[in-house]
Motif scaffolding. Structure first.
Motif, mmCIF file in Angstrom:
data_model
loop_
_atom_site.group_PDB
_atom_site.id
_atom_site.type_symbol
_atom_site.label_atom_id
_atom_site.label_comp_id
_atom_site.label_asym_id
_atom_site.label_seq_id
_atom_site.Cartn_x
_atom_site.Cartn_y
_atom_site.Cartn_z
ATOM 1 N N ALA A 34 0.834 -1.207 0.000
ATOM 2 C CA ALA A 34 0.000 0.000 0.000
ATOM 3 C C ALA A 34 0.866 1.254 0.000
ATOM 4 C CB ALA A 34 -0.924 0.000 1.220
ATOM 5 N N ALA A 35 1.918 1.260 0.818
ATOM 6 C CA ALA A 35 2.805 2.418 0.876
ATOM 7 C C ALA A 35 3.566 2.586 -0.435
ATOM 8 C CB ALA A 35 3.775 2.260 2.043
ATOM 9 N N TYR A 36 3.992 1.471 -1.034
ATOM 10 C CA TYR A 36 4.742 1.511 -2.292
ATOM 11 C C TYR A 36 3.871 2.080 -3.421
ATOM 12 C CZ TYR A 36 7.534 -0.088 -6.260
ATOM 13 O OH TYR A 36 8.261 -0.140 -7.429
ATOM 14 N N ASN A 37 2.637 1.595 -3.496
ATOM 15 C CA ASN A 37 1.730 2.070 -4.545
ATOM 16 C C ASN A 37 1.378 3.544 -4.349
ATOM 17 O OD1 ASN A 37 1.675 -0.421 -5.801
ATOM 18 N ND2 ASN A 37 -0.122 -1.122 -4.665
ATOM 19 N N ALA A 38 1.170 3.933 -3.079
ATOM 20 C CA ALA A 38 0.823 5.329 -2.804
ATOM 21 C C ALA A 38 1.973 6.265 -3.148
ATOM 22 C CB ALA A 38 0.439 5.483 -1.333
ATOM 23 N N ARG A 39 3.195 5.810 -2.894
ATOM 24 C CA ARG A 39 4.352 6.674 -3.117
ATOM 25 C C ARG A 39 4.738 6.754 -4.588
ATOM 26 N NH1 ARG A 39 9.610 6.296 0.643
ATOM 27 N NH2 ARG A 39 7.982 7.066 2.062
ATOM 28 N N TYR A 40 4.672 5.636 -5.301
ATOM 29 C CA TYR A 40 5.234 5.612 -6.653
ATOM 30 C C TYR A 40 4.194 5.568 -7.767
ATOM 31 C CZ TYR A 40 9.597 4.738 -4.206
ATOM 32 O OH TYR A 40 10.680 4.852 -3.373
ATOM 33 N N ALA A 41 2.901 5.527 -7.423
ATOM 34 C CA ALA A 41 1.872 5.563 -8.464
ATOM 35 C C ALA A 41 1.879 6.921 -9.159
ATOM 36 C CB ALA A 41 0.499 5.290 -7.855
ATOM 37 N N LYS A 42 1.452 6.937 -10.436
ATOM 38 C CA LYS A 42 1.364 8.186 -11.186
ATOM 39 C C LYS A 42 -0.047 8.364 -11.724
ATOM 40 C CE LYS A 42 6.167 8.824 -12.607
ATOM 41 N NZ LYS A 42 7.063 9.183 -13.725
ATOM 42 N N ARG A 43 -0.338 9.616 -12.092
ATOM 43 C CA ARG A 43 -1.642 9.892 -12.692
ATOM 44 C C ARG A 43 -1.448 10.736 -13.942
ATOM 45 N NH1 ARG A 43 -6.853 10.691 -8.751
ATOM 46 N NH2 ARG A 43 -7.229 8.448 -8.599
ATOM 47 N N ASP A 44 -2.224 10.379 -14.967
ATOM 48 C CA ASP A 44 -2.234 11.180 -16.188
ATOM 49 C C ASP A 44 -3.198 12.342 -15.988
ATOM 50 O OD1 ASP A 44 -0.485 9.438 -17.405
ATOM 51 O OD2 ASP A 44 -2.081 8.218 -18.293
ATOM 52 N N VAL A 45 -2.744 13.563 -16.277
ATOM 53 C CA VAL A 45 -3.608 14.736 -16.137
ATOM 54 C C VAL A 45 -3.455 15.632 -17.352
ATOM 55 C CG1 VAL A 45 -3.507 14.746 -13.611
ATOM 56 C CG2 VAL A 45 -1.834 16.087 -14.906
ATOM 57 N N LYS A 46 -4.474 16.427 -17.583
ATOM 58 C CA LYS A 46 -4.416 17.521 -18.545
ATOM 59 C C LYS A 46 -4.744 18.783 -17.758
ATOM 60 C CE LYS A 46 -6.308 14.625 -22.245
ATOM 61 N NZ LYS A 46 -5.576 14.685 -23.476
ATOM 62 N N TYR A 47 -3.910 19.817 -17.895
ATOM 63 C CA TYR A 47 -4.195 21.024 -17.126
ATOM 64 C C TYR A 47 -3.801 22.279 -17.896
ATOM 65 C CZ TYR A 47 0.779 21.576 -15.888
ATOM 66 O OH TYR A 47 2.137 21.769 -15.935
ATOM 67 N N SER A 48 -4.515 23.371 -17.571
ATOM 68 C CA SER A 48 -4.259 24.679 -18.177
ATOM 69 C C SER A 48 -4.087 25.701 -17.056
ATOM 70 C CB SER A 48 -5.422 25.089 -19.081
ATOM 71 O OG SER A 48 -5.189 26.363 -19.646
ATOM 72 N N THR A 49 -3.153 26.617 -17.237
ATOM 73 C CA THR A 49 -2.840 27.603 -16.206
ATOM 74 C C THR A 49 -3.461 28.952 -16.540
ATOM 75 O OG1 THR A 49 -0.707 26.513 -15.831
ATOM 76 C CG2 THR A 49 -0.966 28.738 -14.953
ATOM 77 N N VAL A 50 -4.125 29.549 -15.538
ATOM 78 C CA VAL A 50 -4.686 30.898 -15.685
ATOM 79 C C VAL A 50 -4.025 31.779 -14.630
ATOM 80 C CG1 VAL A 50 -6.769 32.308 -15.726
ATOM 81 C CG2 VAL A 50 -6.879 29.897 -16.412
ATOM 82 N N LYS A 51 -3.064 32.617 -15.042
ATOM 83 C CA LYS A 51 -2.311 33.442 -14.102
ATOM 84 C C LYS A 51 -3.055 34.738 -13.797
ATOM 85 C CE LYS A 51 2.243 31.788 -15.560
ATOM 86 N NZ LYS A 51 3.562 32.196 -16.112
ATOM 87 N N PHE A 52 -3.030 35.157 -12.545
ATOM 88 C CA PHE A 52 -3.651 36.416 -12.145
ATOM 89 C C PHE A 52 -2.990 37.591 -12.870
ATOM 90 C CE2 PHE A 52 -4.502 34.588 -7.595
ATOM 91 C CZ PHE A 52 -5.303 33.611 -8.155
ATOM 92 N N ALA A 53 -1.676 37.530 -13.001
ATOM 93 C CA ALA A 53 -0.922 38.654 -13.554
ATOM 94 C C ALA A 53 -1.233 38.924 -15.024
ATOM 95 C CB ALA A 53 0.571 38.407 -13.381
ATOM 96 N N ASP A 54 -1.892 37.969 -15.682
ATOM 97 C CA ASP A 54 -2.229 38.177 -17.101
ATOM 98 C C ASP A 54 -3.365 39.182 -17.280
ATOM 99 O OD1 ASP A 54 -0.281 36.430 -17.840
ATOM 100 O OD2 ASP A 54 -1.622 34.699 -18.075
ATOM 101 N N TYR A 55 -4.010 39.586 -16.190
ATOM 102 C CA TYR A 55 -5.159 40.497 -16.273
ATOM 103 C C TYR A 55 -4.774 41.843 -15.679
ATOM 104 C CZ TYR A 55 -7.515 36.226 -17.462
ATOM 105 O OH TYR A 55 -7.868 35.055 -18.101
ATOM 106 N N LYS A 56 -4.922 42.879 -16.459
ATOM 107 C CA LYS A 56 -4.518 44.207 -16.047
ATOM 108 C C LYS A 56 -5.708 44.958 -15.444
ATOM 109 C CE LYS A 56 -0.513 43.354 -17.804
ATOM 110 N NZ LYS A 56 0.621 43.010 -16.900
ATOM 111 N N VAL A 57 -5.452 45.714 -14.394
ATOM 112 C CA VAL A 57 -6.492 46.534 -13.769
ATOM 113 C C VAL A 57 -5.907 47.911 -13.468
ATOM 114 C CG1 VAL A 57 -7.733 44.593 -12.738
ATOM 115 C CG2 VAL A 57 -5.885 45.693 -11.462
#
Length: 470
Positions: free
Chosen positions: A181-204
């Motif tokens: 259980a510890a081995y699987n929890a530590r070394y398992a991986k997950r496939d993800v897709k992600y997009s970043t939305v930065k605060f600094a990209d918006y001017k005020v």
């Protein structure tokens, strides 16, 4: 002279003189017992009914220093942090050893003289070519300044401590399912897709006063409690009895003057002592003042306004503290913090706009529509993407679409399938040993807490400040 005293012993005048002489010796002894005992107290730590002395501390500290390299020794003397760490280490060892000895005594463990003799005979330090040599034993004792009783007491203590603590140091067998259980929890991986939305990209633009006031109402700025304090300090070398007594007497006189109605400054001036006034200090302030340590600042924040402390004995003298005024915690005036609010307001507005965009991308992900700047990644619990993405990936289930946030951006991600790790015998064995060590540490900690409850540990702060805290 003695003959004269014997012949005159029956005369009334002689009896009176002898009574005065005897009473003087008895009175001197009683006074020494009553008043001098405190200055001779060298008990550093109370462990249950047992005591650890300053001499024991110094001996153990010398042993630890002797085992260090020259650079480590130099650091222990010159670096306050290293010196404090060494002190803590020595006190912890002495306390732990005494806790074990207390328990051994209560369990009525006994180490026979025969066992001690066998330990001495088999000790490599007392052998030549694998055989015990009495002359070698005598030479080692002579060079180290120890006696046979010292060696026997040390060995007996080691054996008793091992008898008490040995059972909690035995490795605990970790079942295979726990390793898996510890081995699987530590070394398992997950496939993800992600997009970043930065605060600094918006001017005020810069906010107006109304916008700032509205922001301030939602984010009030708190001015923490501060105190105006004073103290009197009488310097003294606490390791020299005569100077210690002189300083203590002087400090008592100043204390009496304050109690009689003199101001602290007036009493300090009369007593030719150091007087310091600090208009505003915060609870966790780091002061350059050499007298006001963190402990004394904490004490000042436990006192009432307008009160003085008792006479305090410090490592290099005596002090009396006073709280002159308490400035309670309060909300800062808007005008005072107006400029400092601008950056916070701008970031808040940028975050709002970024959140709107992040939700648009989240809806697109759920509808399986195209999302700009979408990255594919295979992540572990510790690497492969920003930390907020890693945490969200392993907190969710396969197929989840979520928004994660760190301090400066939102991350819109879709959690893919979990990739189980391949078996690695070396990694599994290393993990098993790690789990065994953790199990031992948990048991040791639990047993240590039990011993401290059975035999309460209390440091003699007065002796510690006088002899140790330098």
């Amino acid at each position: 002279m003695l003959e004269y005293l014997r012949n005159a012993a029956d005369k009334p005048l002689a009896k009176v003189l002898m009574f005065i002489l005897i009473f003087s010796f008895v009175g001197w002894g009683a006074a020494e017992w009553i008043f001098g005992g405190a200055t001779r107290d060298t008990t550093l730590i109370h462990v249950g009914n047992a005591d650890i002395s300053v001499q024991q501390f110094n001996n153990e500290r010398s042993r630890e220093l002797a085992a260090m390299s020259k650079d480590e020794q130099r650091a222990a003397y010159t670096d306050p942090a290293k010196s404090a760490a060494l002190t803590d280490s020595v006190i912890t060892k002495l306390t732990t050893d005494q806790l074990a000895l207390n328990r051994a005594q209560d369990l009525r463990f006994v180490v026979s003289d025969k066992r001690i003799a066998e330990e001495i005979k088999t000790h490599p330090q007392f052998q030549v070519e694998g055989k015990f040599q009495p002359w070698m034993f005598d030479m080692v004792l002579q060079n180290s300044g120890l006696t046979e009783q010292d060696v026997a007491a040390s060995l007996r203590g080691d054996i008793l401590r091992n008898m008490t603590m040995g059972a909690v140091n035995v490795p605990v067998a970790v079942p295979q399912f726990a390793v898996d259980a510890a081995y699987n929890a530590r070394y398992a991986k997950r496939d993800v897709k992600y997009s970043t939305v930065k605060f600094a990209d918006y001017k005020v633009d810069d906010p107006n006063d109304e916008q700032l006031k509205e922001y301030y109402a939602q984010h009030p700025q708190i001015v923490p409690e501060t105190r105006s304090v004073s103290y009197v300090f009488v310097a003294a070398d606490m390791n020299k009895p005569d100077i210690y007594d002189e300083g203590f007497k002087k400090a008592q006189q100043i204390e009496d003057m304050i109690i009689s109605g003199d101001s602290m400054k007036t009493a300090a001036d009369k007593g030719k002592a150091k007087y310091v006034h600090i208009p505003n200090i915060a609870r966790n302030a780091k002061l350059s003042d050499k007298v006001l340590s963190a402990e004394l600042v904490a004490k000042l924040f436990d006192m009432e306004s307008g009160t003085e402390s008792e006479l305090l004995e410090l490592k290099d003298g005596f002090a009396i503290l006073r709280v002159d005024t308490v400035h309670a915690e309060h909300n800062a005036e808007f005008a005072d913090v107006k400029k400092s609010l601008i950056d916070g307001w701008k970031k808040s507005e940028q975050r709002k706009q970024a959140y709107v965009k992040a939700n648009e991308k989240l809806i697109a992900l759920k509808n399986k529509e195209s999302v700009k700047n979408l990255k594919d990644a295979s992540v572990s619990r510790t690497e492969g993407a920003p930390l907020a993405v890693l945490n969200a990936a392993f907190a969710g289930k396969d197929g989840d679409n979520v928004i994660a946030e760190d301090g400066d951006a939102f991350y819109v991600l879709s959690v893919g399938k979990t990739v189980m790790p391949k078996s690695d015998t070396k990694k599994e064995e290393a993990l098993r040993k790690e789990l065994e060590k953790m199990s031992i540490r948990f048991i040791q900690d639990d047993y240590g807490q039990f011993l401290k409850k059975e035999y309460p540990v209390k440091v003699n702060e007065k002796v510690f400040n006088r002899f140790i805290a330098k």
